[in-house]
Design a protein around this motif. Structure first.
Motif, PDB file in Angstrom:
ATOM      1  N   TYR A 196       0.855  -1.184   0.000  1.00 36.63           N
ATOM      2  CA  TYR A 196       0.000   0.000   0.000  1.00 36.63           C
ATOM      3  C   TYR A 196       0.889   1.231   0.000  1.00 36.63           C
ATOM      4  O   TYR A 196       1.838   1.338   0.779  1.00 36.63           O
ATOM      5  CB  TYR A 196      -0.900   0.030   1.233  1.00 36.63           C
TER       6      TYR A 196
ATOM      7  N   ALA B  60      -2.412  -1.450  -3.408  1.00 37.10           N
ATOM      8  CA  ALA B  60      -3.428  -0.437  -3.152  1.00 37.10           C
ATOM      9  C   ALA B  60      -2.725   0.907  -3.129  1.00 37.10           C
ATOM     10  O   ALA B  60      -1.652   1.037  -2.508  1.00 37.10           O
ATOM     11  CB  ALA B  60      -4.138  -0.691  -1.826  1.00 37.10           C
TER      12      ALA B  60
ATOM     13  N   LEU C 112      -6.074  -1.871  -6.193  1.00 36.56           N
ATOM     14  CA  LEU C 112      -7.161  -1.115  -5.584  1.00 36.56           C
ATOM     15  C   LEU C 112      -6.736   0.350  -5.612  1.00 36.56           C
ATOM     16  O   LEU C 112      -5.748   0.728  -4.985  1.00 36.56           O
ATOM     17  CB  LEU C 112      -7.384  -1.593  -4.152  1.00 36.56           C
TER      18      LEU C 112
ATOM     19  N   LEU D  18      -7.564   4.216  -4.842  1.00 37.54           N
ATOM     20  CA  LEU D  18      -8.423   4.924  -3.898  1.00 37.54           C
ATOM     21  C   LEU D  18      -8.279   6.433  -4.000  1.00 37.54           C
ATOM     22  O   LEU D  18      -7.191   6.948  -4.288  1.00 37.54           O
ATOM     23  CB  LEU D  18      -8.086   4.486  -2.468  1.00 37.54           C
TER      24      LEU D  18
ATOM     25  N   THR E  12      -7.030   3.465 -12.966  1.00 35.25           N
ATOM     26  CA  THR E  12      -7.938   2.318 -12.987  1.00 35.25           C
ATOM     27  C   THR E  12      -8.229   1.870 -14.416  1.00 35.25           C
ATOM     28  O   THR E  12      -8.265   0.665 -14.712  1.00 35.25           O
ATOM     29  CB  THR E  12      -9.250   2.669 -12.277  1.00 35.25           C
TER      30      THR E  12
ATOM     31  N   ARG F 177      -9.559  -1.555  -9.816  1.00 39.05           N
ATOM     32  CA  ARG F 177     -10.862  -0.973  -9.525  1.00 39.05           C
ATOM     33  C   ARG F 177     -10.673   0.256  -8.637  1.00 39.05           C
ATOM     34  O   ARG F 177      -9.766   0.312  -7.818  1.00 39.05           O
ATOM     35  CB  ARG F 177     -11.798  -1.981  -8.865  1.00 39.05           C
ATOM     36  N   HIS F 178     -11.560   1.209  -8.830  1.00 44.64           N
ATOM     37  CA  HIS F 178     -11.496   2.473  -8.107  1.00 44.64           C
ATOM     38  C   HIS F 178     -12.562   2.486  -7.021  1.00 44.64           C
ATOM     39  O   HIS F 178     -13.696   2.075  -7.244  1.00 44.64           O
ATOM     40  CB  HIS F 178     -11.733   3.624  -9.092  1.00 44.64           C
ATOM     41  N   GLU F 179     -12.174   2.963  -5.849  1.00 45.32           N
ATOM     42  CA  GLU F 179     -13.133   3.112  -4.757  1.00 45.32           C
ATOM     43  C   GLU F 179     -12.873   4.442  -4.073  1.00 45.32           C
ATOM     44  O   GLU F 179     -11.722   4.860  -3.901  1.00 45.32           O
ATOM     45  CB  GLU F 179     -13.001   1.958  -3.764  1.00 45.32           C
TER      46      GLU F 179
ATOM     47  N   GLY G  98     -10.855  -4.651   0.295  1.00 47.59           N
ATOM     48  CA  GLY G  98     -10.416  -4.609  -1.090  1.00 47.59           C
ATOM     49  C   GLY G  98      -9.305  -5.576  -1.423  1.00 47.59           C
ATOM     50  O   GLY G  98      -9.269  -6.139  -2.521  1.00 47.59           O
ATOM     51  N   LEU G  99      -8.383  -5.776  -0.483  1.00 49.67           N
ATOM     52  CA  LEU G  99      -7.245  -6.652  -0.747  1.00 49.67           C
ATOM     53  C   LEU G  99      -7.527  -8.101  -0.374  1.00 49.67           C
ATOM     54  O   LEU G  99      -7.084  -9.022  -1.065  1.00 49.67           O
ATOM     55  CB  LEU G  99      -6.006  -6.157   0.004  1.00 49.67           C
TER      56      LEU G  99
END
Length: 278
Positions: free
Chosen positions: A101, A124, A220, A222, A239, A246-248, A269-270
């Motif tokens: 991350y 991430a 992931l 963010l 993304t 994927r985007h969050e 997410g992970l």
């Protein structure tokens, strides 16, 4: 505190906590591992967390200093290769494979390291500050930053970064009068590494779409719900470029994301856990 040694002999300081799958935390600019300490605590119930100081920060050394006098492309590529080796050394200490991350420029470093073959189970990234323009401002920032550091003006280099990052000039001037400012100034020589991760000296900080399109690691991406639009635009571009990404949006958060808000998103997410209590 533990230590690992990178390929060029740089000794890196890290702290390990928790149990479960390994995850490495990568800080952004003008910070060290203390910036991720709260997040490490939040994640320790689900991961074995490796929170390390990037080279030239905190308890870590820097056996191959950034070459401020070298051409931007040459210096940046060399620095980026060293930092990818650093992350690889931490991953090796974590058993040879880990999640990673990264926040801000640390997220860009995570992506670059993955593109260079560091063995990551997934990544991430939070609000990588890629330039929304043509890179002209990024290249100008890099030129001024390296000039100030060559002249030994670390305080002005740190102030330049903060101003470019959006801190009002009056607030920066106030910060320079605070007792903690020497700690900020001490981190200024590490700023070219953040520029290398983002490509300020070469592409001006524009996301390298063509090069990153082949990166297949699960990602992931963010951004914070209260953050400026350009962070969301950058997240959407990343993304769209990475296969399987994927985007969050982390609700209610800005660039200074709270660990308690971020940790459940990372766990879900992970690790694919739907229960976000951490």
């Amino acid at each position: 505190m533990e230590h690992v040694t990178s390929a060029d002999g740089t000794v890196l300081a890290l702290e390990r906590a928790g149990s479960g799958p390994a995850i490495v935390l990568v800080c952004g600019a003008i910070s060290d591992r203390s910036a991720n300490a709260a997040l490490a605590g939040e994640l320790a119930g689900h991961f074995t967390v490796y929170n390390y100081d990037r080279r030239g920060r905190g308890g870590s050394g820097n056996a191959t200093p950034y070459r401020l006098e070298a051409p931007a492309q040459e210096a940046g590529e060399e620095a980026l290769a060293r930092e990818a080796e650093d992350l690889a050394a931490v991953v090796a200490a974590a058993g040879g494979r880990a999640y990673a991350y990264g926040i801000s420029s640390g997220g860009a470093l995570v992506l670059e390291a993955a593109a260079r073959g560091v063995e990551l189970a997934g990544v991430a990234v939070y609000e990588c500050p890629y330039s929304p323009g043509n890179g002209e401002e990024g290249r100008a920032y890099y030129a001024e930053l390296t000039r100030l550091l060559r002249e030994g003006r670390g305080g002005e280099a740190a102030a330049l970064f903060l101003t470019v990052a959006g801190t009002p000039e009056a607030q920066v001037e106030q910060m320079r009068r605070e007792p903690y400012w020497p700690q900020v100034e001490a981190l200024a020589p590490s700023l070219p590494y953040d520029s290398a991760a983002l490509g300020h000296g070469t592409c001006g900080g524009v996301f390298p779409v063509e090069r990153m399109a082949s990166l297949a690691v699960p990602a992931l991406v963010l951004s914070g719900g209260a953050s400026p639009r350009f962070f969301h635009d950058a997240a959407r571009l990343i993304t769209a470029t990475l296969a399987g990404a994927r985007h969050e949006v982390v609700a209610g958060q800005d660039h200074q994301v709270r660990a308690a808000a971020l940790a459940p998103v990372l766990v879900a997410g992970l690790l694919g856990k739907t229960d976000r209590s951490v």
